[in-house]
Enzyme design. Structure first.
Site, PDB file in Angstrom:
ATOM      1  CG  HIS A  58     -24.875-112.748   1.360  1.00 18.99           C
ATOM      2  ND1 HIS A  58     -24.454-113.731   0.723  1.00 18.99           N
ATOM      3  CD2 HIS A  58     -26.284-112.822   1.286  1.00 18.99           C
ATOM      4  CE1 HIS A  58     -25.575-114.587   0.361  1.00 18.99           C
ATOM      5  NE2 HIS A  58     -26.317-113.983   0.618  1.00 18.99           N
ATOM      6  CG  ASP A  74     -21.166-113.542   1.775  1.00 18.21           C
ATOM      7  OD1 ASP A  74     -21.854-113.602   2.563  1.00 18.21           O
ATOM      8  OD2 ASP A  74     -21.641-113.585   0.578  1.00 18.21           O
ATOM      9  CB  SER A  93     -27.648-115.887  -2.109  1.00 18.63           C
ATOM     10  OG  SER A  93     -27.360-116.614  -0.953  1.00 18.63           O
TER      11      SER A  93
END
Length: 697
Positions: free
Chosen positions: A670, A635, A549
């Site tokens: 995600h 995501d 991320s």
């Protein structure tokens, strides 16, 4: 040391140049077409993805599968090892709440949690929600939990079956196990019961995946009739809803990364309008918890950079009535707080180490719960009851499996409730955990937590997995991790670089890694690698860097800045197309992220600064190390096209021969796969890549 050989030709993404001019600067993006124009709809229905985009992602998946084909047996071994360290039929220690105690368990072979309750003082378990049964037949499934109403008759539960984090809420009769007719779509995943047990509050996500509205739902009525309680019109703010332990208030928490605001709704009048506590003021944060006739408020107001705790009357909680209870101490960061009938509790971090502090609300006497290991993780557990002297906390270190304790705040007695079981066996004495300090470019000392086997030769020959994050003030704990033992047992040094951008050394450590000082995060990580090499822990051609991320942005940046210092890089759902994303205010997180990175739409200096480090925009003609990028099709946080575009440009520009791989999970978002063992298969894949590029496969 890469062992990739005889690979087929990698996919070459078609170039469709598109230009964009901002602040007098024109950029060209050859791969912007990989961003689906209908992404909002596609998150809800992935089948409508543009066929050309799908074909490219599937070609990338086929290429990485071919590149990693010779690790199939190794991945199975790694998976079996990691699965063997997990107690399959594990159960949590239930949390007491009224006449019951609530917990979670897993069954042998099961992927999903089962939520249960028992009578308060023990007895037969009643399964309230069987995650495996609910997930049956679905490619992706994630539960958001189940929350019992105050009378324990109903349970509010939620699920996401696309990976897009649009949760559906259902209401279950906890006596019969049957779901009621109530179905609430497009929510944030949770809610807050009103004390009457006949209505609840929840957050709805708009078409751009932002939590913009709070509604109240009355059991048995259609969602279309739900009352709008509050609407947040600023797209730059997140919003959540929760209830107090005493059931007196519904909290509406509105915040971005540097500013917060609370609105309160008294449960004595559920039809009233929420009341503002303290109006949002840029840079001022506060969090509230109820303590009977007062609120305890954790805040950085009045220059309290590392936060303080104040109190205010329940009937008049405005900022003018805030009075210091736990004053600000520079360098001692207060992370969270809880209030009970007779005690105030908070978690703080000083000199990089956490401790729990407790104050007797009557006498004012304070004491601490602290530990002596060099690096460890400590966490306060949530509470369900206000009138209690007992809190629950967890403790672990990189060598010590997690331990769960009940702690009596009055007698100061500690009761060990549970120690994490490692079925395949774990001898802490076989391992060493240390914390070393790396000298950063500007002289700052960057903590690095280490784990390695006691018999590992520290002569520069050991491979190393170096993990980093460094954003949003998030601290990566030096906690027990059963998965990484599969690397450590193969001679790896496992390292966590506590770079600036986190709050590992206080709030200033965070500030020094955001906005105009973001590049400190990247140079800190490189300094950590330099220090580990200089001290003989590893060598540059044996270091595999990993981050996800915002930590994936870190991976992209260090790949551009110092590709020669890493054998390989694992970038999970990497935020690498920073400038384009921050220029697109329709994306879910863009407006709320501007306080973290800057607003390049309105601010020319922010544009220039982001452009100077954005990994995608700074890919150059240089020999990049082996890179594994991981994305999720649905995501909403880091969209799939960021790693896809990055990999395409890396392949175009690299002057080296190391493979650059992209793996897109076409059924997840995600967090990757939702099942506990499915997730281990993904970790096994990542670790097989690390072992391969380090020459250990």
């Amino acid at each position: 040391m890469s062992t990739f050989k005889n690979l087929p030709a990698p996919p070459a993404a078609e170039k469709r140049p598109a230009t964009d001019t901002r602040h007098g600067v024109t950029r060209s993006d050859d791969y912007g077409w990989l961003r689906a124009d209908n992404w909002q709809s596609m998150f809800r229905d992935p089948s409508i993805l543009d066929p050309a985009i799908r074909a490219h992602l599937e070609a990338e998946n086929a290429y990485q599968a071919a590149a990693m084909a010779d690790t199939e047996a190794l991945r199975k071994v790694l998976f079996a090892e990691m699965k063997g360290r997990i107690k399959e039929d594990d159960s949590s220690v239930p949390v007491k709440d009224g006449a019951y105690a609530y917990g979670t368990l897993y069954v042998t072979g099961g992927e999903q949690p089962h939520y249960f309750r028992t009578p308060r003082d023990g007895g037969e378990k009643t399964i309230l929600l069987d995650g495996d049964r609910e997930a049956d037949g679905k490619a992706y499934f994630r539960l958001s939990g189940i929350d019992a109403s105050s009378d324990h008759a109903l349970g509010l539960w939620g699920y996401d079956d696309k990976g897009s984090e649009y949760f559906t809420l259902r209401v279950r009769d906890l006596g019969t196990g049957a779901d009621l007719s109530d179905v609430i779509e497009n929510t944030g995943g949770g809610g807050a019961w009103a004390p009457d047990g006949r209505s609840f509050f929840y957050t709805v996500l708009d078409d751009n995946h932002r939590p913009s509205k709070i509604f109240r739902h009355v059991i048995g009525t259609p969602q279309a009739e739900d009352r709008l309680v509050y609407e947040e019109e600023d797209p730059g703010f997140f919003m959540g809803v929760g209830g107090s332990l005493l059931d007196d208030f519904i909290y509406i928490d509105i915040h971005d990364h540097e500013t917060s605001e609370y609105r309160l709704l008294s449960t004595k009048d559920l039809d009233a309008e929420p009341v503002l506590v303290a109006a949002r003021e840029t840079g001022i944060e506060y969090e509230m918890t109820e303590g009977g006739d007062v609120f305890y408020i954790l805040t950085n107001a009045d220059g309290a950079k590392d936060f303080k705790i104040v109190e205010a009357p329940v009937g008049a909680p405005a900022r003018a009535n805030w009075r210091d209870v736990v004053p600000h101490t520079p360098g001692r960061l207060i992370i969270s707080h809880m209030a009970f009938a007779r005690h105030l509790v908070w978690l703080e971090r000083e000199n990089g180490l956490p401790q729990i502090k407790i104050r007797d609300r009557r006498s004012g006497e304070e004491h601490a719960i602290a530990f002596a290991e060099e690096a460890y993780s400590l966490g306060l557990q949530g509470a369900a009851e206000y009138d209690t002297d007992v809190i629950r906390f967890s403790y672990s270190s990189m060598t010590t499996p997690s331990q769960l304790f009940d702690y009596d705040m009055a007698t100061r007695e500690r009761t060990l409730l549970k120690t994490q079981e490692v079925p395949s066996g774990h001898n802490a004495a076989d391992y060493v955990t240390r914390r070393v300090l790396a000298k950063a470019k500007d002289g700052a000392e960057v903590p690095v937590s280490l784990l390695y086997r006691r018999d590992t030769a520290l002569d520069g020959t050991a491979p190393c997995l170096l993990y980093g994050y460094g954003a949003y003030g998030i601290t990566i704990p030096a906690a027990f991790n059963t998965s990484c033992l599969s690397l450590v047992d193969r001679g790896f040094v496992y390292a966590i670089a506590h770079v600036r951008g986190g709050k590992d050394k206080g709030f200033a450590w965070y500030e020094d890694g955001k906005m105009g000082r973001k590049t400190n995060t990247f140079t800190d990580f490189i300094a950590a690698a330099d220090h580990l090499v200089a001290q003989g822990f590893t060598a540059y051609d044996r270091i595999v860097a990993e981050g996800g991320s915002a930590g994936g942005m870190l991976m992209g940046a260090v790949a551009n800045l110092a590709p020669e210092k890493f054998a390989g890089i694992i970038a999970a759902v990497p935020f690498v197309d920073v400038l384009n994303t921050m220029l697109d205010d329709t994306l879910p997180l863009t407006p709320p992220e501007w306080p973290e990175w800057g607003n390049p739409i309105e601010d020319a200096e922010a544009y220039r600064h982001i452009a100077s480090y954005s990994p995608y925009d700074n890919v150059g003609e240089k020999a990049y190390p082996a890179i594994l990028a991981l994305g999720g099709l649905t995501d909403p946080r880091v969209t799939y096209w960021e790693p896809a575009k990055w990999v395409a440009r890396l392949r175009e520009k690299t002057t080296g021969t190391a493979p650059i791989l992209l793996k897109t999970n076409m059924d997840a978002g995600h967090g990757g796969a939702a099942g506990r063992f499915q997730r281990l298969e993904e970790v096994a894949f990542e670790y097989a890549f690390a072992l391969k590029v380090a020459g250990k496969a």
